[in-house]
Design a protein around this motif. Structure first.
Motif, short mmCIF file in Angstrom:
data_model
loop_
_atom_site.label_atom_id
_atom_site.label_comp_id
_atom_site.label_asym_id
_atom_site.label_seq_id
_atom_site.Cartn_x
_atom_site.Cartn_y
_atom_site.Cartn_z
N GLN A 231 51.99 45.58 39.60
CA GLN A 231 52.09 46.95 39.10
C GLN A 231 53.11 47.11 37.97
N ASN A 232 54.15 46.25 37.96
CA ASN A 232 55.24 46.45 37.00
C ASN A 232 55.38 45.31 35.99
N LYS A 233 55.42 44.06 36.50
CA LYS A 233 55.71 42.94 35.61
C LYS A 233 54.52 42.59 34.70
N MET A 234 53.34 42.49 35.28
CA MET A 234 52.17 42.09 34.50
C MET A 234 51.85 43.06 33.36
N PRO A 235 51.95 44.38 33.57
CA PRO A 235 51.66 45.31 32.46
C PRO A 235 52.64 45.22 31.30
N GLU A 236 53.77 44.50 31.45
CA GLU A 236 54.71 44.35 30.34
C GLU A 236 54.07 43.64 29.15
N VAL A 237 52.98 42.92 29.41
CA VAL A 237 52.27 42.23 28.32
C VAL A 237 51.82 43.22 27.26
N LYS B 41 43.76 34.42 41.40
CA LYS B 41 43.82 34.45 39.94
C LYS B 41 43.70 35.88 39.46
N ILE B 42 44.55 36.25 38.47
CA ILE B 42 44.48 37.57 37.86
C ILE B 42 44.46 37.39 36.34
N THR B 43 43.46 37.98 35.70
CA THR B 43 43.34 37.94 34.24
C THR B 43 43.74 39.31 33.70
N TYR B 44 44.62 39.29 32.69
CA TYR B 44 45.11 40.57 32.16
C TYR B 44 45.07 40.51 30.64
N LEU B 45 44.48 41.56 30.02
CA LEU B 45 44.41 41.71 28.57
C LEU B 45 45.26 42.91 28.19
N ASN B 46 46.10 42.73 27.17
CA ASN B 46 46.96 43.86 26.80
C ASN B 46 46.11 45.05 26.39
N ILE B 47 46.55 46.24 26.78
CA ILE B 47 45.77 47.47 26.55
C ILE B 47 45.99 47.94 25.11
N PRO B 48 44.91 48.02 24.31
CA PRO B 48 45.06 48.47 22.92
C PRO B 48 45.43 49.95 22.84
N ASP C 22 46.28 39.87 23.26
CA ASP C 22 46.85 38.79 24.09
C ASP C 22 46.24 38.86 25.48
N MET C 23 45.78 37.74 25.95
CA MET C 23 45.22 37.67 27.29
C MET C 23 45.95 36.58 28.08
N LEU C 24 46.36 36.91 29.33
CA LEU C 24 47.03 35.95 30.18
C LEU C 24 46.27 35.84 31.51
#
Length: 555
Positions: A66-72, A194-201, A226-228
Motif C-alpha cells: 500500500q505504501n512502498k510499492m506506489p513510490e515508483v 509476484k506483483i507487477t507494478y507500472l507507474n501511474i501516468p 517504469d515497470m517493476l
C-alpha cells in the motif's frame, strides 16, 4: 436436660459438618466446571487467535503493497538503473520477503516497437531490462537493451501489464477523473508470489495515450514508463506470534500441505495468506501438553477466586459453629448457675421454714431451744444476705456503679481479723501469714475484705480434710503491694487455668457437685481490676494453688 443439651450440641455439629461437606462438593464441582470452561476457552482461542497472528505477520506486506510499492509513481517514469537499484535495496532491507525485482525501463510511442506490444497506433516496449536481488550475479543484472540486443525475449509479465494498460486507455473516459483505487487496480497485477507494478501516468498523459491509440500524432510523442516486477518469497515472512503460550510452532506452508503425522498428541489449525501469498497458509501446531500450560494459566485466577469463596464459606461455617457452641456452653453455664443459685437460696429458705414451723408448732420453747432457733435463723439469713450482696456487688463492679472508698488499713490487723473469722467458722482450718516492708496502706476495706474472704473460702473448700492450710503473704516490692494466697489443696489442672476467672465457670470435681455458682473467682477478678490491680494464679494438681495479687501502694 443434659441429654437434650448433648443432643443439641450434636445437632449443631452435624449441621456444620453437613454444611462443610455440601460446600466442599460444590467447590470441587465448581473447580471441575471452571477447568472445563478454561479448556474450552483456550481451545476456542486456539482457533480464533490465529487471525491476530495473521494480521500482525502481514503488516509488513500490507505496508509494502500500500505504501512502498506506489513510490515508483513518484519518479513519473524517469527511473534509471542506478536509482532503481537504490530503491530496490531499500525495499529488500525493510521487506525481506522480496527476493528479486525486475526493472523495465519502458517507453510509450506512437510508432511500432520490435520488442513489446503494438495496439493500433500505440506501442509499448522496453528500452532496457534489469534484475536486482541478493542472489543475482553482477554479470546478470542487465538483461536487455535496445543498443545491446541479447537472446532475451520480453516476458509475459511485461506483455500482460502492457495489454492491461492498453485496455484501460481504450475504456478511459477522459471527461471524468479516475479514482486512486481504479488507477492502482489497473496499473498492478497480483499473481502467486509476484506483483507487477507500472507507474501511474498523469491525467494529461493518459489523454495523449488515448489519442495515440486512435491516430498517429505529428510529431510522434514518446513517454517514459517504469515497470517493476517484485518476486516474493512467502517463506521469508516474519511470523509474529502474538500468543507464544498458545501456539508452539507457526510456519508457512503451501495450501495443499497435509501433515503426514496426524498424532492425537498435537492440535493444528491454519489460515490462508492474502494477496500474492494466497497459495500459502500459516500452519499452527501445539502439543496438548503445551496447551495445558495455557489452560492452567487461564484456570488459576478462577480457581483462586473459587478458593477464596470456599475459604470465606468455611470461615462462616466455623463462626456459626463456634457461635452455636459458645451459646450452647453459655446456656449450660447459665442453667447450672440458675440451678445452683436456686439450691443456694433453697437450702437456707428451707432451714428457715423448718425452724419457723418448729417454733410455730411448739407450745412452749425452752431458753436453749430459743437460742438454737435464733442462731439457725440468724446464720441462714446471713447466708441469704451474703449471697445477695455478692450478686449485687458483682453487678455494681461490672457496671462501675460503686465508688472506691479510701481508708487507711493496718494490714496485720486486717489479716488477723480475716483469719479469726474463718478459723471460728472452720476450726480445722490452719491459717498463717507474714507481712514484709509495710504496715498500713490506703484502700477500700470492704472490697479488700470480700477479696480475702473469697480466696480463703476457696482454699478451705478445695482442700482435702486434714490438709486445709493457707498462708497469706503481704509484701511491698518495688513500690507495689504483692499478696500471695498459697494453699495445700487439690490444685487446678493446667488446661483449666485460663477459664477459672470466667463467670459461671466451674471445674468439674467432687467439691463442685453442689453449692457453687461459678462466681467466686470471677468476682475476685472484677474486684482486683476495679482496684486497678492484677491477679494471677499458678497451680499443680495434688500440691496446691497460689493466687498472686498485685495492687498499687497508696500511703
Amino acid at each position: 436436660m443434659s441429654l437434650e443439651k448433648k443432643n443439641g450440641y450434636r445437632k449443631n455439629f452435624s449441621l456444620s459438618v453437613t454444611f462443610i461437606v455440601l460446600i466442599s462438593i460444590l467447590f470441587i464441582l465448581s473447580l471441575f466446571l471452571a477447568f472445563n470452561y478454561s479448556k474450552k476457552s483456550i481451545e476456542n482461542e486456539f482457533v480464533s487467535e490465529k487471525v491476530n497472528v495473521l494480521e500482525e505477520s502481514i503488516k509488513s506486506y500490507s505496508e509494502f503493497f500500500q505504501n512502498k510499492m506506489p513510490e515508483v509513481s513518484y519518479y513519473n517514469g524517469f527511473l534509471d538503473s542506478a536509482t532503481a537499484s537504490k530503491f530496490v535495496d531499500t525495499v529488500m532491507v525493510k521487506f525481506p520477503f522480496v527476493d528479486k525485482v525486475m526493472f523495465y525501463d519502458s517507453e510509450v510511442k506512437n510508432v511500432p516497437v520490435r520488442d513489446g506490444v503494438n495496439v493500433g497506433q500505440l506501442s509499448i516496449g522496453p528500452k532496457s531490462i534489469f534484475q536486482f536481488g541478493k542472489n543475482v550475479n553482477p554479470d546478470s543484472v542487465k538483461l536487455f537493451s535496445e543498443q545491446e540486443r541479447r537472446s532475451f525475449r520480453v516476458d509475459d509479465d511485461f506483455n500482460s501489464m502492457a495489454l492491461k494498460l492498453v485496455r484501460f486507455i481504450d475504456q478511459l473516459d477522459t471527461a471524468s477523473v479516475p479514482t486512486q483505487e481504479e488507477l492502482f487496480t489497473n496499473f498492478s497485477v497480483v499473481l502467486s508470489n509476484k506483483i507487477t507494478y507500472l507507474n501511474i501516468p498523469r491525467r494529461e498523459d493518459l489523454k495523449v495515450y488515448k489519442q495515440m491509440l486512435q491516430s498517429k500524432l505529428n510529431p510522434a510523442p514518446v513517454y517514459q514508463q517504469d515497470m517493476l516486477v517484485f518476486h516474493l518469497n512467502p517463506k521469508k515472512i516474519k511470523i509474529i506470534n502474538t500468543r507464544p503460550l498458545l501456539y508452539q510452532i507457526i510456519r508457512v506452508e503451501p495450501l495443499t500441505y497435509d501433515p503426514i503425522d496426524t498424532s492425537d498428541e498435537n492440535i493444528n489449525t491454519e489460515i490462508a495468506l492474502p494477496g500474492a501469498f494466497s497459495d500459502f497458509k500459516l500452519y499452527f501446531t501445539s502439543s496438548k501438553s503445551y496447551i495445558k500450560k495455557e489452560i492452567f494459566i487461564y484456570f488459576m485466577p478462577i480457581a483462586l477466586v473459587l478458593l477464596l469463596v470456599y475459604g470465606v464459606l468455611l470461615l462462616v461455617a466455623f463462626l456459626i459453629y463456634r457461635n452455636l457452641n459458645v451459646n450452647s456452653k453459655m446456656f449450660k453455664l447459665q442453667y447450672d448457675f440458675v440451678n445452683n443459685l436456686t439450691h443456694e437460696f433453697k437450702t437456707p429458705v428451707s432451714v428457715i421454714k423448718i425452724a419457723g414451723n418448729n417454733i410455730k408448732s411448739a407450745a412452749v420453747l425452752s431458753l436453749k431451744e430459743q437460742q438454737l432457733y435464733s442462731k439457725i435463723l440468724d446464720e441462714e439469713a446471713d447466708k441469704l444476705n451474703g449471697l445477695m450482696n455478692k450478686l449485687l456487688a458483682f453487678t455494681q463492679i461490672e457496671n462501675k456503679a460503686i465508688i472506691l472508698n479510701q481508708e487507711e488499713v493496718n494490714i496485720e490487723d486486717f489479716i488477723e481479723s480475716t483469719i479469726e473469722s474463718h478459723t471460728l467458722k472452720h476450726p480445722d482450718f490452719v491459717m498463717t501469714y507474714e507481712v514484709v516492708g509495710f504496715k498500713t496502706f490506703i484502700t477500700d476495706p470492704v472490697l479488700l475484705g470480700s477479696l480475702f474472704d473469697n480466696l480463703a473460702e476457696n482454699a478451705y473448700k478445695y482442700s482435702n480434710p486434714g490438709n486445709k492450710r493457707l498462708n497469706i503473704s503481704a509484701k511491698l516490692i518495688k513500690g507495689v503491694l504483692v499478696f500471695r494466697f498459697a494453699d495445700k489443696g487439690i490444685g487446678i489442672p493446667s488446661s483449666e487455668l485460663n477459664n477459672i476467672f470466667k463467670k459461671f465457670f466451674r471445674i468439674q470435681n467432687e467439691y463442685n457437685q453442689m453449692g457453687s455458682v461459678g462466681l467466686g473467682l470471677a468476682f475476685c477478678k472484677e474486684l482486683v481490676n476495679f482496684m486497678q490491680g492484677e491477679i494471677t494464679v499458678k497451680s499443680k494438681v495434688g500440691l496446691g494453688t497460689e493466687f498472686k495479687i498485685v495492687l498499687p501502694f497508696n500511703n
